[in-house]
Write an enzyme that holds these catalytic residues in place. Structure first.
Site, PDB file in Angstrom:
ATOM      1  N   SER A 161       0.866  -1.175   0.000  1.00  0.00           N
ATOM      2  CA  SER A 161       0.000   0.000   0.000  1.00  0.00           C
ATOM      3  C   SER A 161       0.900   1.222   0.000  1.00  0.00           C
ATOM      4  O   SER A 161       2.011   1.184   0.542  1.00  0.00           O
ATOM      5  CB  SER A 161      -0.869   0.012   1.261  1.00  0.00           C
ATOM      6  OG  SER A 161      -1.436   1.295   1.444  1.00  0.00           O
ATOM      7  N   TYR A 204      -1.463  -0.942  10.190  1.00  0.00           N
ATOM      8  CA  TYR A 204      -1.621  -1.314   8.774  1.00  0.00           C
ATOM      9  C   TYR A 204      -0.386  -0.891   7.977  1.00  0.00           C
ATOM     10  O   TYR A 204       0.180  -1.683   7.220  1.00  0.00           O
ATOM     11  CB  TYR A 204      -2.883  -0.652   8.223  1.00  0.00           C
ATOM     12  CG  TYR A 204      -3.134  -0.890   6.753  1.00  0.00           C
ATOM     13  CD1 TYR A 204      -3.649  -2.109   6.305  1.00  0.00           C
ATOM     14  CD2 TYR A 204      -2.872   0.094   5.804  1.00  0.00           C
ATOM     15  CE1 TYR A 204      -3.892  -2.327   4.951  1.00  0.00           C
ATOM     16  CE2 TYR A 204      -3.106  -0.110   4.460  1.00  0.00           C
ATOM     17  CZ  TYR A 204      -3.617  -1.330   4.038  1.00  0.00           C
ATOM     18  OH  TYR A 204      -3.853  -1.538   2.699  1.00  0.00           O
TER      19      TYR A 204
HETATM   20  N1  LIG Z   1      -8.756  -0.850  -1.345  1.00  0.00           N
HETATM   21  C1  LIG Z   1      -7.728  -0.022  -1.307  1.00  0.00           C
HETATM   22  O1  LIG Z   1      -7.901   1.192  -1.485  1.00  0.00           O
HETATM   23  C2  LIG Z   1      -6.353  -0.553  -1.067  1.00  0.00           C
HETATM   24  C3  LIG Z   1      -5.281   0.338  -1.140  1.00  0.00           C
HETATM   25  C4  LIG Z   1      -3.994  -0.144  -0.920  1.00  0.00           C
HETATM   26  C5  LIG Z   1      -3.789  -1.484  -0.661  1.00  0.00           C
HETATM   27  N2  LIG Z   1      -4.850  -2.335  -0.588  1.00  0.00           N
HETATM   28  C6  LIG Z   1      -4.570  -3.753  -0.309  1.00  0.00           C
HETATM   29  O2  LIG Z   1      -5.173  -4.545  -1.320  1.00  0.00           O
HETATM   30  C7  LIG Z   1      -5.493  -5.822  -0.799  1.00  0.00           C
HETATM   31  C8  LIG Z   1      -6.940  -6.159  -1.125  1.00  0.00           C
HETATM   32  O3  LIG Z   1      -7.778  -5.211  -0.504  1.00  0.00           O
HETATM   33  P1  LIG Z   1      -9.261  -4.904  -0.982  1.00  0.00           P
HETATM   34  O4  LIG Z   1      -9.449  -3.445  -0.806  1.00  0.00           O
HETATM   35  O5  LIG Z   1      -9.535  -5.531  -2.286  1.00  0.00           O
HETATM   36  O6  LIG Z   1     -10.083  -5.617   0.203  1.00  0.00           O
HETATM   37  P2  LIG Z   1     -11.426  -6.497   0.203  1.00  0.00           P
HETATM   38  O7  LIG Z   1     -11.865  -6.476   1.615  1.00  0.00           O
HETATM   39  O8  LIG Z   1     -12.373  -6.025  -0.847  1.00  0.00           O
HETATM   40  O9  LIG Z   1     -10.908  -7.950  -0.185  1.00  0.00           O
HETATM   41  C9  LIG Z   1     -10.062  -8.700   0.664  1.00  0.00           C
HETATM   42  C10 LIG Z   1     -10.332 -10.180   0.471  1.00  0.00           C
HETATM   43  O10 LIG Z   1      -9.442 -10.877   1.341  1.00  0.00           O
HETATM   44  C11 LIG Z   1     -10.158 -11.934   1.957  1.00  0.00           C
HETATM   45  N3  LIG Z   1      -9.551 -12.304   3.245  1.00  0.00           N
HETATM   46  C12 LIG Z   1      -9.509 -11.578   4.396  1.00  0.00           C
HETATM   47  N4  LIG Z   1      -8.937 -12.286   5.376  1.00  0.00           N
HETATM   48  C13 LIG Z   1      -8.601 -13.495   4.843  1.00  0.00           C
HETATM   49  C14 LIG Z   1      -8.011 -14.675   5.364  1.00  0.00           C
HETATM   50  N5  LIG Z   1      -7.629 -14.765   6.647  1.00  0.00           N
HETATM   51  N6  LIG Z   1      -7.830 -15.730   4.520  1.00  0.00           N
HETATM   52  C15 LIG Z   1      -8.217 -15.650   3.222  1.00  0.00           C
HETATM   53  N7  LIG Z   1      -8.801 -14.566   2.680  1.00  0.00           N
HETATM   54  C16 LIG Z   1      -9.001 -13.507   3.483  1.00  0.00           C
HETATM   55  C17 LIG Z   1     -11.571 -11.394   2.160  1.00  0.00           C
HETATM   56  O11 LIG Z   1     -12.517 -12.445   2.303  1.00  0.00           O
HETATM   57  C18 LIG Z   1     -11.776 -10.589   0.859  1.00  0.00           C
HETATM   58  O12 LIG Z   1     -12.348 -11.371  -0.164  1.00  0.00           O
HETATM   59  C19 LIG Z   1      -5.182  -5.763   0.697  1.00  0.00           C
HETATM   60  O13 LIG Z   1      -3.909  -6.340   0.937  1.00  0.00           O
HETATM   61  C20 LIG Z   1      -5.157  -4.274   0.976  1.00  0.00           C
HETATM   62  O14 LIG Z   1      -4.359  -3.970   2.084  1.00  0.00           O
HETATM   63  C21 LIG Z   1      -6.124  -1.896  -0.790  1.00  0.00           C
END
Ligand SMILES: NC(=O)c1ccc[n+]([C@@H]2O[C@H](COP(=O)([O-])OP(=O)(O)OC[C@H]3O[C@@H](n4cnc5c(N)ncnc54)[C@H](O)[C@@H]3O)[C@@H](O)[C@H]2O)c1
Length: 268
Positions: A147, A160
């Protein structure tokens, strides 16, 4: 030349963690469109279905579940060409709250452990299990979902940010260890994106509280040109495109770094 021909990942097999929602779902769809086989390792199945997509119910914090995932992937598709460590959570909390020292938004051991287990321990478990396959094949790539806050820090998201800083360390060190086997390790660091499952109302309330602003003010910041030069949130597909590129041999000379996809928001 079609994008499928350009990337040349058709028939390759990739494991994506957290592929049922948000960025992971966009990555799964992109790789399937590119002709790859995909294994989605998530707690729950996604809505998207495809012939070459296999969901294996996996808690990525459990070694037994990860071993089961790798065994099922190998039995189904025969080998593994790459891994995307995407599953992650963000529970906004602050270090000190003078108004409420033991209040609900103060970091405690339980939310610290939860974030480190899902965001960091999982990356170690998956990469060590699948890394063995890639090293044996003398080919492959690991993409770690970081991130922008792991590079810059983020108010109300220090744990985080620390988890993402930790995986940036994995990316740099494993690239040095695995380069000799032609295995690349690379990070992707998104900034503010269109809403995913991560952006719940509890999340927005916690972040707004920690920044002494309202939820409405927080939302206005998602497209502020003063902080995001491109003046908009990123699209999930824009992250997925970069991930597919990094998994492909088109990125064959890139390893050991974490690349921002943040509309210019942070220096990285
Ligand atoms: N959304 C953003 O703006 C953003 C920005 C920077 C980084 N990220 C990173 O991107 C990645 C995805 O985030 P997102 O926004 O798509 O989130 P999201 O919540 O939409 O999706 C996350 C997925 O991970 C799964 N998950 C959670 N815990 C788990 C576990 N213990 N075992 C297996 N699966 C598990 C959830 O069921 C979900 O389907 C993360 O690592 C997040 O930190 C997101």
């Amino acid at each position: 030349m079609s994008s499928e021909e350009w990337l040349a990942v058709a028939g390759k097999t990739f494991v994506v963690t957290g592929g049922s929602s948000g960025i992971g779902d966009a990555i799964v769809k992109e790789l399937i469109a590119d002709g790859a086989n995909v294994v989605n390792a998530d707690l729950k199945p996604g809505k998207y279905q495809a012939d070459k997509l296999l969901w294996v119910e996996t808690d990525v914090t459990s070694k037994a579940a990860v071993d089961n995932l790798v065994a099922k992937t190998l039995a189904h598709f025969g080998t593994i060409d790459g891994l995307v460590n995407n599953a992650g959570i963000n529970i906004p909390r602050i270090l000190v709250d003078p108004k409420a020292p033991d209040g609900q938004y103060v970091i405690d051991e339980a939310n610290y452990d939860k974030m480190f287990n899902v965001n960091v321990k999982s990356v170690f478990l998956l990469s060590s299990a699948i890394g063995k396959v890639l090293v044996k094949n003398h080919h492959g790539a690991i993409v770690n979902m970081s991130s922008e806050s792991g590079l810059e820090g983020s108010q109300g998201a220090s744990v985080y940010s620390a988890t993402k800083g930790a995986i940036n360390g994995f990316t740099r060190a494993w690239a040095k260890e695995l380069g000799q086997y032609d295995v690349r390790v690379i990070g992707v660091a998104p900034g503010v994106l269109e809403a995913t499952g991560l952006r719940t109302i509890e999340y927005e309330e916690g972040l707004a509280y920690s920044r002494h602003i309202t939820v409405e003010q927080l939302r206005a910041g998602y497209s502020k040109t003063s902080t995001i030069p491109l003046g908009r949130s990123g699209k999930l597909a824009e992250v997925a495109n970069l991930v597919a590129f990094f998994l492909s041999d088109r990125a064959g000379y890139m390893t050991g770094q974490t690349v921002n996809v943040s509309g210019g928001k942070s220096r990285g």
